[in-house]
Design a protein around this motif. Structure first.
Motif, PDB file in Angstrom:
ATOM      1  N   ARG A  97       0.863  -1.182   0.000  1.00 51.55           N
ATOM      2  CA  ARG A  97       0.000   0.000   0.000  1.00 51.55           C
ATOM      3  C   ARG A  97       0.901   1.234   0.000  1.00 51.55           C
ATOM      4  O   ARG A  97       1.209   1.812   1.043  1.00 51.55           O
ATOM      5  N   PRO A  98       1.354   1.662  -1.189  1.00 52.01           N
ATOM      6  CA  PRO A  98       2.366   2.718  -1.268  1.00 52.01           C
ATOM      7  C   PRO A  98       1.856   4.117  -0.959  1.00 52.01           C
ATOM      8  O   PRO A  98       2.643   5.045  -0.808  1.00 52.01           O
ATOM      9  N   GLY A  99       0.525   4.291  -0.891  1.00 49.83           N
ATOM     10  CA  GLY A  99      -0.008   5.610  -0.557  1.00 49.83           C
ATOM     11  C   GLY A  99      -0.098   6.510  -1.775  1.00 49.83           C
ATOM     12  O   GLY A  99      -0.359   6.074  -2.891  1.00 49.83           O
ATOM     13  N   GLY A 100       0.163   7.792  -1.571  1.00 50.00           N
ATOM     14  CA  GLY A 100       0.013   8.752  -2.657  1.00 50.00           C
ATOM     15  C   GLY A 100      -1.413   9.259  -2.720  1.00 50.00           C
ATOM     16  O   GLY A 100      -2.332   8.693  -2.130  1.00 50.00           O
ATOM     17  N   ASN A 101      -1.605  10.334  -3.430  1.00 47.06           N
ATOM     18  CA  ASN A 101      -2.936  10.918  -3.595  1.00 47.06           C
ATOM     19  C   ASN A 101      -3.046  11.404  -5.030  1.00 47.06           C
ATOM     20  O   ASN A 101      -2.424  12.384  -5.409  1.00 47.06           O
ATOM     21  N   ARG A 102      -3.817  10.668  -5.844  1.00 44.40           N
ATOM     22  CA  ARG A 102      -3.906  11.009  -7.256  1.00 44.40           C
ATOM     23  C   ARG A 102      -5.334  10.848  -7.736  1.00 44.40           C
ATOM     24  O   ARG A 102      -6.151  10.171  -7.105  1.00 44.40           O
ATOM     25  N   LEU A 103      -5.657  11.464  -8.844  1.00 43.80           N
ATOM     26  CA  LEU A 103      -6.947  11.256  -9.481  1.00 43.80           C
ATOM     27  C   LEU A 103      -6.757  10.167 -10.534  1.00 43.80           C
ATOM     28  O   LEU A 103      -5.991  10.350 -11.481  1.00 43.80           O
ATOM     29  N   PRO A 104      -7.423   9.019 -10.387  1.00 45.19           N
ATOM     30  CA  PRO A 104      -7.224   7.929 -11.352  1.00 45.19           C
ATOM     31  C   PRO A 104      -7.573   8.365 -12.774  1.00 45.19           C
ATOM     32  O   PRO A 104      -8.552   9.077 -12.997  1.00 45.19           O
ATOM     33  N   ARG A 105      -6.753   7.918 -13.716  1.00 49.98           N
ATOM     34  CA  ARG A 105      -6.973   8.263 -15.121  1.00 49.98           C
ATOM     35  C   ARG A 105      -7.649   7.144 -15.900  1.00 49.98           C
ATOM     36  O   ARG A 105      -8.243   7.387 -16.940  1.00 49.98           O
ATOM     37  N   TYR A 106      -7.516   5.909 -15.424  1.00 47.59           N
ATOM     38  CA  TYR A 106      -8.158   4.780 -16.096  1.00 47.59           C
ATOM     39  C   TYR A 106      -8.172   3.595 -15.140  1.00 47.59           C
ATOM     40  O   TYR A 106      -7.735   3.701 -13.984  1.00 47.59           O
ATOM     41  N   GLY A 107      -8.716   2.482 -15.599  1.00 46.55           N
ATOM     42  CA  GLY A 107      -8.786   1.292 -14.764  1.00 46.55           C
ATOM     43  C   GLY A 107      -8.227   0.087 -15.488  1.00 46.55           C
ATOM     44  O   GLY A 107      -8.207   0.035 -16.726  1.00 46.55           O
ATOM     45  N   VAL A 108      -7.763  -0.885 -14.716  1.00 38.85           N
ATOM     46  CA  VAL A 108      -7.243  -2.132 -15.278  1.00 38.85           C
ATOM     47  C   VAL A 108      -8.032  -3.301 -14.697  1.00 38.85           C
ATOM     48  O   VAL A 108      -8.132  -3.449 -13.477  1.00 38.85           O
ATOM     49  N   ALA A 109      -8.598  -4.099 -15.581  1.00 35.36           N
ATOM     50  CA  ALA A 109      -9.382  -5.262 -15.183  1.00 35.36           C
ATOM     51  C   ALA A 109      -8.465  -6.475 -15.045  1.00 35.36           C
ATOM     52  O   ALA A 109      -7.712  -6.798 -15.964  1.00 35.36           O
ATOM     53  N   HIS A 110      -8.554  -7.130 -13.897  1.00 35.61           N
ATOM     54  CA  HIS A 110      -7.740  -8.312 -13.608  1.00 35.61           C
ATOM     55  C   HIS A 110      -8.646  -9.476 -13.209  1.00 35.61           C
ATOM     56  O   HIS A 110      -9.809  -9.284 -12.860  1.00 35.61           O
ATOM     57  N   ASP A 111      -8.092 -10.680 -13.217  1.00 34.68           N
ATOM     58  CA  ASP A 111      -8.662 -11.759 -12.420  1.00 34.68           C
ATOM     59  C   ASP A 111      -7.549 -12.270 -11.512  1.00 34.68           C
ATOM     60  O   ASP A 111      -6.365 -12.011 -11.753  1.00 34.68           O
ATOM     61  N   THR A 112      -7.914 -12.971 -10.469  1.00 34.82           N
ATOM     62  CA  THR A 112      -6.921 -13.336  -9.454  1.00 34.82           C
ATOM     63  C   THR A 112      -5.922 -14.372  -9.944  1.00 34.82           C
ATOM     64  O   THR A 112      -4.816 -14.466  -9.403  1.00 34.82           O
ATOM     65  N   GLY A 113      -6.305 -15.170 -10.944  1.00 34.28           N
ATOM     66  CA  GLY A 113      -5.423 -16.248 -11.372  1.00 34.28           C
ATOM     67  C   GLY A 113      -5.316 -17.358 -10.347  1.00 34.28           C
ATOM     68  O   GLY A 113      -4.473 -18.249 -10.471  1.00 34.28           O
ATOM     69  N   ASN A 114      -6.167 -17.309  -9.345  1.00 31.32           N
ATOM     70  CA  ASN A 114      -6.153 -18.297  -8.268  1.00 31.32           C
ATOM     71  C   ASN A 114      -7.574 -18.810  -8.067  1.00 31.32           C
ATOM     72  O   ASN A 114      -8.288 -18.348  -7.172  1.00 31.32           O
ATOM     73  N   PRO A 115      -8.020 -19.737  -8.910  1.00 28.13           N
ATOM     74  CA  PRO A 115      -9.414 -20.190  -8.869  1.00 28.13           C
ATOM     75  C   PRO A 115      -9.846 -20.646  -7.476  1.00 28.13           C
ATOM     76  O   PRO A 115      -9.127 -21.385  -6.799  1.00 28.13           O
ATOM     77  N   GLY A 116     -11.013 -20.165  -7.072  1.00 21.17           N
ATOM     78  CA  GLY A 116     -11.576 -20.576  -5.794  1.00 21.17           C
ATOM     79  C   GLY A 116     -11.285 -19.636  -4.645  1.00 21.17           C
ATOM     80  O   GLY A 116     -11.940 -19.706  -3.602  1.00 21.17           O
ATOM     81  N   SER A 117     -10.300 -18.738  -4.800  1.00 18.33           N
ATOM     82  CA  SER A 117      -9.989 -17.813  -3.706  1.00 18.33           C
ATOM     83  C   SER A 117     -11.012 -16.683  -3.684  1.00 18.33           C
ATOM     84  O   SER A 117     -11.318 -16.085  -4.711  1.00 18.33           O
ATOM     85  N   THR A 118     -11.566 -16.401  -2.515  1.00 22.46           N
ATOM     86  CA  THR A 118     -12.623 -15.405  -2.384  1.00 22.46           C
ATOM     87  C   THR A 118     -12.041 -14.008  -2.181  1.00 22.46           C
ATOM     88  O   THR A 118     -10.839 -13.846  -1.931  1.00 22.46           O
TER      89      THR A 118
END
Length: 376
Positions: free
Chosen positions: A18-39
């Protein structure tokens, strides 16, 4: 599609992820966990117990949406050598597989992205990226999870786009804080109460008597149940009051922060030159504000106050309407021919998926189709 609750359960700021910082997000990145079954909960718990080199802002499964890093802070979810996403993008992880009901998880995933598009004014088609697009040689998410459930990237973006076009209420929040609690959520409550003038003590993340008294005063003035406990209703009202006051505060030379960066971006989109988009209200930003005020027939003082805010909002609305005006499509010849490209056959599914990921990164819709080997 109904609205879903968001649980804000921030990991400790002492962790490297959690590096911190204070910024206005410019875009988003969609991920999946790559770890099936983990909640979602299992992932958040994992990231909140040790120093790690990666993270994300939120995890979504079929039961919960959990935000573990504030959307306006940085997170380590994409390699630095392939993208600036850690500094400027929101990373959302989709949980799938195992006992997770993908259909329900996907609904929440789409809803959250639509919520973020509304909140940060993202265009889903240009400001949501798949991780596989940014790091095509190493990553295939979230296509990895999507393809197992017959969802394409284009379908996902279309689903988000449809949801953005519908009313989205501010997400209800699952959080309960009371006297004796400690942690990042308490710090955030104290910070907001302090900004609103209710809390005068130190912001230390400890929910003591002074914090409770401030909560009671806020609840009383907001006509809420007065119990000194920060539950969903109080937390939501506090967020709304904080954002409402902050959004109306005038900006002027010397100010810094995400609101200044937003102003700079908006002025730039209208053709003005506020200088670097760095969140610093310096002489160039002031000059751009003055130029805008002059063009709008406003008093020219270089301060971004209520009248200038209203004029800017109107100008942005008009600008967006002109950009969205439908263009006349060029007629296609009646005998136009379309061509399909078939790449080849692979012995390894991994090799096939890697090539498919690279092609998707160029904007094409690709499907890997398994079929049995022919008898020799």
């Amino acid at each position: 599609m109904s609205d879903y609750p968001i649980t804000y359960d921030y990991i400790d700021s002492k962790w490297r992820q959690r590096p911190g910082g204070n910024r206005l997000p410019r875009y988003g990145v969609a991920h999946d966990t790559g770890n099936p079954g983990s909640t979602a909960r299992q992932n958040v718990n994992y990231f909140n117990r040790q120093n790690l080199s990666s993270s994300a802002h939120a995890f979504v499964d079929d039961r919960e949406i959990i935000v573990m890093i504030p959307f306006t802070e940085k997170a380590y979810h994409v390699r630095y050598d392939v993208s600036d996403a850690n500094d400027w993008a929101i990373g959302i992880e989709l949980c799938y597989g195992g006992q997770i009901n993908f259909k329900e998880a996907y609904k929440r995933y789409v809803w959250l992205w639509a919520y973020l598009c509304n909140r940060f004014n993202f265009n889903p088609r240009t400001q949501i990226k798949g991780h596989y697009m940014l790091d095509p040689t190493r990553r295939s998410d979230p296509i990895n999870a999507f393809s197992k459930n017959q969802i394409t990237w284009n379908q996902f973006i279309n689903d988000v786009q449809k949801r953005v076009g519908q009313p989205i209420m501010t997400a209800p929040t699952t959080i309960i804080l009371r006297e004796g609690d400690r942690g990042e959520n308490v710090t955030e409550v104290q910070r907001q109460l302090s900004y609103l003038g209710y809390y005068k003590d130190s912001i230390d993340g400890s929910f003591g008597p002074n914090t409770r008294n401030a909560v009671i005063q806020f609840q009383r003035e907001q006509n809420l149940i007065v119990d000194g406990i920060v539950g969903p209703m109080t937390f939501g009202a506090l967020n709304d009051a904080y954002e409402n006051k902050e959004s109306k505060e005038p900006l002027q030379r010397g100010d810094q922060g995400t609101r200044v960066e937003t102003l700079q971006r908006q002025l730039t989109s209208l053709g003005y030159t506020p200088g670097p988009l760095d969140g610093r209200f310096g002489p160039q930003t002031e000059s751009a504000v003055r130029a805008f005020q002059r063009d709008q027939g406003l008093a020219i003082d270089g301060s971004f106050g209520p009248l200038t805010m209203a004029a800017l909002n109107n100008a942005l609305t008009s600008h967006a309407a002109s950009e969205d005006a439908p263009s006349v499509p060029k007629p296609s010849p009646a005998n136009e021919t379309l061509y399909r490209v078939q790449v080849g056959v692979f012995e390894s599914e991994r090799n096939a998926q890697e090539l498919a990921s690279k092609v998707r990164g160029q904007g094409f819709d690709v499907t890997v189709i398994p079929f049995p080997k022919a008898d020799p």
